[in-house]
Scaffold this motif. Structure first.
Motif, PDB file in Angstrom:
ATOM      1  N   ASP A 758      -6.113  -5.831   9.304  1.00  0.00           N
ATOM      2  CA  ASP A 758      -6.709  -6.921   8.517  1.00  0.00           C
ATOM      3  C   ASP A 758      -6.744  -6.526   7.047  1.00  0.00           C
ATOM      4  O   ASP A 758      -7.211  -5.439   6.690  1.00  0.00           O
ATOM      5  CB  ASP A 758      -8.132  -7.189   9.024  1.00  0.00           C
ATOM      6  N   ASP A 759      -6.253  -7.395   6.162  1.00  0.00           N
ATOM      7  CA  ASP A 759      -6.190  -7.093   4.743  1.00  0.00           C
ATOM      8  C   ASP A 759      -7.570  -6.855   4.155  1.00  0.00           C
ATOM      9  O   ASP A 759      -7.768  -5.939   3.340  1.00  0.00           O
ATOM     10  CB  ASP A 759      -5.505  -8.232   3.985  1.00  0.00           C
ATOM     11  N   ALA A 760      -8.535  -7.675   4.513  1.00  0.00           N
ATOM     12  CA  ALA A 760      -9.885  -7.525   3.961  1.00  0.00           C
ATOM     13  C   ALA A 760     -10.476  -6.165   4.332  1.00  0.00           C
ATOM     14  O   ALA A 760     -11.086  -5.473   3.501  1.00  0.00           O
ATOM     15  CB  ALA A 760     -10.785  -8.658   4.458  1.00  0.00           C
ATOM     16  N   GLU A 761     -10.297  -5.782   5.607  1.00  0.00           N
ATOM     17  CA  GLU A 761     -10.811  -4.480   6.044  1.00  0.00           C
ATOM     18  C   GLU A 761     -10.089  -3.352   5.320  1.00  0.00           C
ATOM     19  O   GLU A 761     -10.714  -2.362   4.896  1.00  0.00           O
ATOM     20  CB  GLU A 761     -10.629  -4.331   7.556  1.00  0.00           C
ATOM     21  N   ALA A 762      -8.774  -3.479   5.164  1.00  0.00           N
ATOM     22  CA  ALA A 762      -8.003  -2.440   4.477  1.00  0.00           C
ATOM     23  C   ALA A 762      -8.461  -2.291   3.032  1.00  0.00           C
ATOM     24  O   ALA A 762      -8.668  -1.165   2.541  1.00  0.00           O
ATOM     25  CB  ALA A 762      -6.509  -2.787   4.522  1.00  0.00           C
ATOM     26  N   LEU A 763      -8.642  -3.431   2.335  1.00  0.00           N
ATOM     27  CA  LEU A 763      -9.068  -3.366   0.947  1.00  0.00           C
ATOM     28  C   LEU A 763     -10.459  -2.764   0.812  1.00  0.00           C
ATOM     29  O   LEU A 763     -10.740  -2.022  -0.141  1.00  0.00           O
ATOM     30  CB  LEU A 763      -9.041  -4.771   0.333  1.00  0.00           C
ATOM     31  N   HIS A 788      -2.152   3.195  -2.804  1.00  0.00           N
ATOM     32  CA  HIS A 788      -2.233   2.369  -1.593  1.00  0.00           C
ATOM     33  C   HIS A 788      -3.053   1.107  -1.835  1.00  0.00           C
ATOM     34  O   HIS A 788      -2.718   0.033  -1.316  1.00  0.00           O
ATOM     35  CB  HIS A 788      -2.845   3.173  -0.448  1.00  0.00           C
ATOM     36  N   GLU A 791      -0.814  -1.258  -3.738  1.00  0.00           N
ATOM     37  CA  GLU A 791       0.182  -1.852  -2.860  1.00  0.00           C
ATOM     38  C   GLU A 791      -0.426  -2.978  -2.034  1.00  0.00           C
ATOM     39  O   GLU A 791       0.187  -4.045  -1.852  1.00  0.00           O
ATOM     40  CB  GLU A 791       0.763  -0.779  -1.928  1.00  0.00           C
ATOM     41  N   ARG A 792      -1.628  -2.738  -1.521  1.00  0.00           N
ATOM     42  CA  ARG A 792      -2.270  -3.762  -0.676  1.00  0.00           C
ATOM     43  C   ARG A 792      -2.684  -4.970  -1.505  1.00  0.00           C
ATOM     44  O   ARG A 792      -2.577  -6.123  -1.058  1.00  0.00           O
ATOM     45  CB  ARG A 792      -3.488  -3.149   0.022  1.00  0.00           C
ATOM     46  N   LEU A 793      -3.163  -4.731  -2.732  1.00  0.00           N
ATOM     47  CA  LEU A 793      -3.550  -5.840  -3.604  1.00  0.00           C
ATOM     48  C   LEU A 793      -2.331  -6.691  -3.955  1.00  0.00           C
ATOM     49  O   LEU A 793      -2.419  -7.939  -4.024  1.00  0.00           O
ATOM     50  CB  LEU A 793      -4.203  -5.295  -4.875  1.00  0.00           C
ATOM     51  N   ARG A 795       0.218  -7.042  -2.098  1.00  0.00           N
ATOM     52  CA  ARG A 795       0.572  -7.758  -0.868  1.00  0.00           C
ATOM     53  C   ARG A 795      -0.237  -9.041  -0.707  1.00  0.00           C
ATOM     54  O   ARG A 795       0.277 -10.050  -0.206  1.00  0.00           O
ATOM     55  CB  ARG A 795       0.344  -6.818   0.314  1.00  0.00           C
ATOM     56  N   VAL A 796      -1.506  -9.026  -1.141  1.00  0.00           N
ATOM     57  CA  VAL A 796      -2.340 -10.238  -1.026  1.00  0.00           C
ATOM     58  C   VAL A 796      -2.310 -11.042  -2.323  1.00  0.00           C
ATOM     59  O   VAL A 796      -3.155 -11.910  -2.543  1.00  0.00           O
ATOM     60  CB  VAL A 796      -3.792  -9.879  -0.639  1.00  0.00           C
TER      61      VAL A 796
END
Length: 910
Positions: A758-763, A788, A791-793, A795-796
């Motif tokens: 889950d993106d929210a959990e990862a962030l 990291h 990269e995730r930011l 991605r969203v």
């Protein structure tokens, strides 16, 4: 000079080789040549011809001769050799100048360290050869004192850029252990061939019939000295046709000649043999004291048994002295030493003669040997000190004195690197110490503990030390012994029951008696037996403030414990305190260990440049000092730093070098660290399955496995199987909770962020990791967390926030020299529409300079002089100047003041 050849038949090729080496030395390409062979084979003759050939073409021709009776006189050979160069000592860096002055007895000062002394000798030769070519001629290296030999063997392979030629002779199978390893060129003299032997006999014994000359050739086996001796007119009656050792046959031949001398002349020859190294005046006084006359010495010289060599009277060949001395009965030998003891001036030689003349026990002689040992140790000759103390123990009538002297001998042997000898001496001392006073028992226990922590000597276990502590009446002694027990627990991973025994004993002792000093020792003891818990900084600092060089093992244990608890800054502080303490105390082997130890928390924290500098410096020092385990650990740490920085070629070179140190493969921490480095190389090349396999091998050492586990995560994700990560993640979370380590908590949060679907959990996890990080104490892992997160930011599609994190990551990676990671972060930043401050890659000082050039350049940038740098890093000041000159050329600068602008600042505290 290569047109000159040796005048002794059959040695032309060897003489040409030495002549060529001299020609090269005159051109600034110095070298060292070792001439090996059996007695009488022509070593000294070849050396003498070398002296004749080079004499008119060298600025200095310096000579020293080994003497069998003086092998335990510290620095005797080195002083004899280098005495003409003492005027240049003042040009050396202070620490190196002090080492030579103290060794030669010119001043008092700190005990010179073996490595410092070797560097000082090399530096002195550098100074001298600026005035012209220097030739060093060493005869009978196998009979020189060990401290002199160590210094000369250090210099021998390092003359390549100097106008210096060193030529030494040594018997095959002599007392020096493998001297050939230190010499670039080794000449092994063999027998003369039939043609050369026949020519020599024709020259010196043409009066003999052909049949007799043939018989002499057959019995001499091509040995030049044997050809000369066996062809003498009076030797024929006693020659043996057996094939026993040539030296024994020559000794018998010499003895046959000696027995033809008048009895008084034979007694005078015994004094010469027993007193080799004595001056002419001292020998004349000894001859008179023995009731002999000057005519007896004259007879020996006239008959060719001795010759004048400066202010010495020496046997014409060492075998003359050894044969006559060994053949004399013990009573005559003791009488000779007794009169020599009254004639020689040097206190150490006088004491050695008194000891050789003594039968039974004698405290006054033992006390004289104590002073010899103390002087040798003070001058930096622990091997000779150990020998003197052992002899003093043999002469001690009092068991307590004997025990103390054996303990002193063992400690000196340990400091000389002779751990096996130290172990034997302690076993001799043990029953005596048990029956001695409390002070002797404590000294014995300390020596035994120190040896057991650095060598293969069992000594008391932790539980036995607890019992011994109970017998101490002084609270400070009890606290000290319990601290030894704690160190045993830590190093040898004692069971929990033993650890708790130590801890509970310490706590009970603290309730009964506690002052400031014992309280500090108690706190440190508890920190070592109850590992994994955070260490109290104030307690550690109080201990470091009072620590002495002999507390090195404890400092090391504290540093490791801090690292296990995740406090890299405290670990760094412990190692730094140790390194400074050992440097100032001239304990270079301990300093090399501390530098290696400090590399680990620095590299783990992400201070790659400084960690690599420590590791490489430790590897150089430990290799010089023959510490293979420390060398192995330093190479593994250097490989890890280089792999983290993206220098795969450099990392592989260190790992390849590690494979050539077999003993290092038996140490779990070395194996685990090397596996971690191999995993980083594999991951950098995209070989993620290999990376996981290498990381699995780190499990042989739990602390290394704990910190390397974070590198499992991305590799596991790339392979599609995250199961290897989960076990590590659970354990790491528990350890982070116990220790409170923000660094380990960052790694856990970052790993959970990578694993989250889950993106929210990862962030959330990745943001938490960034908040836990510090650019000063964990720059690399913070940079990875920002990468990291960026990269995730992206991605969203939170592009602006992504750019901020990625730009910060680029700056951090650039700052610590992690080039491959910096390149990855730049790629991500460009994909997010951003531009790094330094988007065009350019070579930095770290890229351009060798580790040694970088080290001295950074020191020079702080204002240190070349001599100050030389004393700190164990180089000559001219070598430092050469490193700086090359660095200036590579960096495109011309002044020291420009270094600050072109060098990256130190990324870890000094």
């Amino acid at each position: 000079m290569s047109e000159h050849i040796h005048r002794l038949v059959g040695r032309d090729a060897e003489a040409r080789l030495i002549a060529n080496a001299f020609d090269e030395a005159r051109a600034g390409l110095g070298s060292a040549v070792l001439i090996e062979g059996e007695p009488g084979i022509g070593k000294t003759a070849l050396l003498a011809d070398t002296a004749a050939v080079v004499g008119d073409h060298a600025r200095f021709v310096l000579r020293a001769r080994g003497v069998r009776s003086a092998t335990d006189v510290a620095f005797g050979a080195l002083h004899e050799l280098l005495n003409p160069l003492t005027a240049y000592i003042d040009a050396l860096p202070e620490r190196q100048a002090s080492a030579l002055d103290v060794a030669f007895g010119r001043r008092t000062g700190p005990t010179p360290d073996r490595l410092v002394l070797g560097v000082a000798v090399l530096g002195l030769l550098e100074e001298a050869c600026t005035h012209g070519t220097v030739v060093l001629l060493l005869d009978d290296l196998h009979w020189m004192d060990r401290t002199s030999v160590h210094a000369l063997l250090f210099a021998a392979p390092r003359l390549t850029a100097l106008r210096v030629l060193l030529v030494a002779t040594s018997r095959t199978g002599g007392q020096v252990s493998d001297p050939a390893d230190a010499f670039p060129t080794v000449i092994r003299l063999g027998p003369l061939d039939d043609v050369a032997a026949a020519q020599l006999l024709s020259d010196v014994a043409g009066h003999l019939p052909d049949r007799e000359r043939l018989r002499v050739r057959r019995e001499a086996y091509g040995n030049p000295l044997a050809l000369l001796e066996f062809s003498a007119a009076d030797a024929g009656a006693t020659r043996s046709r057996t094939t026993d050792r040539m030296s024994a046959r020559l000794e018998r031949s010499f003895l046959d000649g000696v027995r033809l001398l008048p009895q008084d002349a034979q007694e005078a020859l015994l004094l010469v043999a027993a007193g080799e190294g004595a001056t002419v005046r001292e020998l004349e006084e000894a001859v008179a004291a023995a009731g002999l006359g000057a005519a007896d010495l004259a007879t020996l010289e006239r008959e060719g048994f001795v010759r004048r060599d400066g202010d010495r009277i020496v046997p014409r060949h060492p075998l003359v002295a050894s044969a006559h001395y060994d053949a004399a009965d013990p009573l005559r030998r003791r009488a000779a030493h007794d009169v020599l003891a009254t004639a020689v001036r040097a206190p150490d030689r006088r004491a050695l003669h008194r000891a050789a003349a003594t039968v039974g026990l004698d405290e006054s002689v033992a006390a004289d040997l104590d002073r010899v040992a103390e002087t040798a140790l003070r001058h930096g000759a622990p091997a000779e000190a150990a020998t003197a103390w052992q002899r003093a123990a043999d002469l001690s009538p009092d068991p307590t004195h004997q025990a103390n002297r054996l303990v002193e001998a063992a400690e000196a042997a340990r400091r000389a690197g002779a751990s096996d000898d130290a172990s034997v001496l302690l076993r001799r001392a043990e029953p005596l110490a048990e029956l001695s006073d409390a002070r002797t028992q404590h000294r014995f226990a300390r020596a035994e503990w120190m040896l057991s922590m650095t060598a293969d000597h069992r000594g008391r276990g932790a539980a036995e030390l607890v019992a011994f502590a109970g017998t101490r009446s002084e609270a400070s002694e009890r606290a000290e012994v319990l601290l030894w027990a704690a160190a045993k627990c830590y190093i040898h991973q004692e069971p929990d029951g033993v650890r708790e025994l130590v801890a509970s004993t310490v706590e009970r002792a603290a309730q009964e008696h506690e002052d400031r000093d014992t309280a500090v020792l108690a706190d440190v003891t508890l920190a070592l037996v109850r590992t994994g818990r955070p260490l109290d900084d104030a307690t550690v600092d109080r201990f470091l403030d009072r620590a002495q060089a002999t507390d090195g093992v404890i400092i090391n244990c504290l540093a490791f414990a801090a690292e296990e608890a995740g406090d890299m800054a405290l670990s760094d502080r412990c190692w730094t305190a140790g390194a400074r303490l050992f440097h100032n105390a001239a304990r270079t082997s301990d300093e090399a260990t501390a530098l290696c130890g400090r590399a680990s928390p620095r590299i783990t924290a992400g201070h790659l440049t400084d960690g690599l500098a420590d590791a490489d410096r430790s590897a150089r020092l430990s290799e010089e000092l023959e510490l293979p385990v420390v060398t192995g650990m330093a190479l593994a740490e250097a490989a890890r730093a280089l792999a983290r920085a993206g220098d795969r070629e450099g990392a592989r070179a260190r790992l390849d070098a590690l494979t050539r140190i077999p003993v290092a493969q038996g140490f779990a921490r070395i194996v685990a660290t090397a596996a971690w480095a191999a995993a980083l190389i594999a991951a950098d090349e995209g070989r993620h399955d290999d990376a996981l396999a290498h990381l699995a091998r780190t499990s042989v050492n739990r602390p290394v496995a704990m910190w390397s586990g974070a590198d499992l995560v991305e590799a596991a994700i790339r392979t599609g199987d995250a199961s290897p990560v989960l076990e590590w993640l659970d354990e790491a979370e528990q350890v982070a909770e116990v220790t409170g380590s923000s660094h380990l908590r960052l790694l856990v949060a970052r790993s959970r962020g990578l694993l989250a679907v889950d993106d929210a959990e990862a962030l959330e996890h990745l943001s938490s990791a960034v908040e836990l990080g510090s650019p000063s104490t964990m720059p690399f892992d913070l940079a990875v967390a920002r990468l990291h997160l960026g990269e995730r930011l992206r991605r969203v599609r939170r592009i602006v926030d992504a750019r901020e994190q990625l730009a910060q990551a680029v700056r951090l990676f650039d700052g610590v020299g992690a080039r491959s990671w910096a390149a990855r972060a730049r790629t991500e930043l460009r994909a997010a529409g951003g531009v790094a401050e330094r988007d065009v890659a350019r070579e930095t000082a770290d890229d351009l300079l060798t580790p040694q050039e970088l080290l001295v350049s950074r020191m020079a940038s702080t204002g240190r002089t070349n001599k100050q740098i030389a004393d700190e890093v164990y180089l000559s000041h001219r070598t430092v100047a050469a490193h700086l000159s090359r660095a200036f050329t590579k960096l495109g600068i011309s002044r020291r003041s420009q270094l600050v602008g072109v060098l990256a600042p130190a990324d870890a505290p000094d």
